[in-house]
Design an enzyme around this catalytic site. Structure first.
Site, PDB file in Angstrom:
ATOM      1  N   CYS A  82       8.077  -0.215  -6.675  1.00 22.84           N
ATOM      2  CA  CYS A  82       9.183   0.425  -5.953  1.00 22.84           C
ATOM      3  C   CYS A  82       8.575   1.428  -4.992  1.00 22.84           C
ATOM      4  O   CYS A  82       7.879   2.371  -5.413  1.00 22.84           O
ATOM      5  CB  CYS A  82      10.126   1.132  -6.922  1.00 22.84           C
ATOM      6  N   CYS A 191       9.927  -2.375   0.787  1.00 17.17           N
ATOM      7  CA  CYS A 191      11.005  -2.268  -0.203  1.00 17.17           C
ATOM      8  C   CYS A 191      10.959  -3.531  -1.048  1.00 17.17           C
ATOM      9  O   CYS A 191      11.120  -4.635  -0.523  1.00 17.17           O
ATOM     10  CB  CYS A 191      12.361  -2.121   0.471  1.00 17.17           C
TER      11      CYS A 191
END
Length: 232
Positions: A82, A191
Site C-alpha cells: 500500500c 496505488c
C-alpha cells in the site's frame, strides 16, 4: 517467515500474494508446494476514504497496530503493499523490531535509465506526500504532473471499491492512459488498488507497477535471509 501487512485496500491483497508466488517461481524456480516460503498475511482495515481527507493520527495508529500484531506472529520482515501507508513509513518502522521494506524505494530502483518523463498515479495522500517526487528527483528522474489526472485516478479507485462500477473503472483507466500517451514515457502505478484495471492497458508507455516491484523485493529479501537459494 514473510510478513505481509495487506488489506489496504482489500482487493489489492490477493493480486499481491499472487505476485509474490510468481517471483518465487521466477527467481528461484519454486514448483512444488514445499518450495514456497511461509507467509503470514494480515489484512488490516484502515480509515481510508477516497472522497474525504485522511485523519492522519487514526490512519497511522491503525497501521501501526496492524504491523505490531503481524510482528507478534514471528515474521522476519514486513512488506506493506500500500503506497498510502508509506506516508507513515518512518513512524511504522520505528514501532517495529523487524525490517520494513519500502515500496517507494523498491519501485524507483526498477525505473529504466531511459525514463525521461514520469507520471505518478496514486491516491491524493500519496501524491501530496511527494514521496515519489522526491525519490525521482534524488535518483535523477523528471516527473510530470497534470492536476486533472488526479480527479480521474480518484474516480477509478472509488469505482474499483464498488462491485457494480468496476467496468466503468476499466473504461476510465483506458481514457486516462490515452491522455497520458504522448505526454509521458513512463507511468508509475503508485496505488496497489489499480491492479484491478491495469490489465486493460494497451499503450507504448512503459508501466512500472509498485506492487510488482515490492513483490520482487519480498522474494529477494526472503532468499537473502534464508538458505533456500535453490529448489532441490
Amino acid at each position: 517467515m514473510i510478513g505481509i501487512l495487506a488489506g489496504m485496500g482489500p482487493k489489492s491483497t490477493g493480486p499481491f500474494v499472487d505476485k509474490v508466488v510468481h517471483y518465487c517461481q521466477v527467481l528461484y524456480g519454486a514448483k512444488n508446494d514445499m518450495d514456497f516460503p511461509h507467509m503470514m498475511i494480515y489484512s488490516c482495515p484502515t480509515p481510508f476514504y477516497v472522497d474525504r481527507p485522511i485523519d492522519p493520527q487514526a490512519m497511522e495508529q491503525a497501521i501501526i497496530d496492524g504491523a505490531k500484531r503481524l510482528e507478534a506472529t514471528g515474521i522476519d520482515f514486513i512488506a506493506m503493499p500500500c503506497n498510502t501507508a508509506h506516508v507513515y513509513y518512518d513512524q511504522i518502522k520505528q514501532a517495529l523490531d523487524v525490517p520494513l521494506l519500502n515500496i517507494v524505494d523498491e519501485t524507483i530502483k526498477t525505473l529504466p535509465q531511459s525514463a525521461a518523463k514520469v507520471a505518478i498515479l496514486g491516491t491524493p495522500s500519496t501524491i501530496e506526500s511527494e514521496l515519489y517526487q522526491q525519490g525521482l528527483l534524488t535518483s535523477g528522474f523528471q516527473y510530470v504532473v497534470e492536476p486533472y489526472w488526479q480527479g480521474k485516478v480518484n474516480q477509478i479507485i472509488s469505482d474499483i471499491k464498488k462491485p457494480d462500477q468496476v467496468d466503468r473503472a476499466k473504461e476510465l483507466w483506458v481514457e486516462l492512459i490515452n491522455e497520458l500517451s504522448g505526454k509521458v514515457d513512463t507511468v508509475i502505478i503508485a496505488c496497489t488498488d489499480l491492479n484491478v484495471v491495469t490489465e486493460q492497458t494497451d499503450s507504448h508507455v512503459h508501466f512500472v507497477d509498485s506492487a510488482d516491484c515490492l513483490a520482487m523485493a519480498v522474494v529477494r529479501n526472503y532468499l537473502s535471509n534464508s538458505e533456500h537459494s535453490a529448489v532441490h
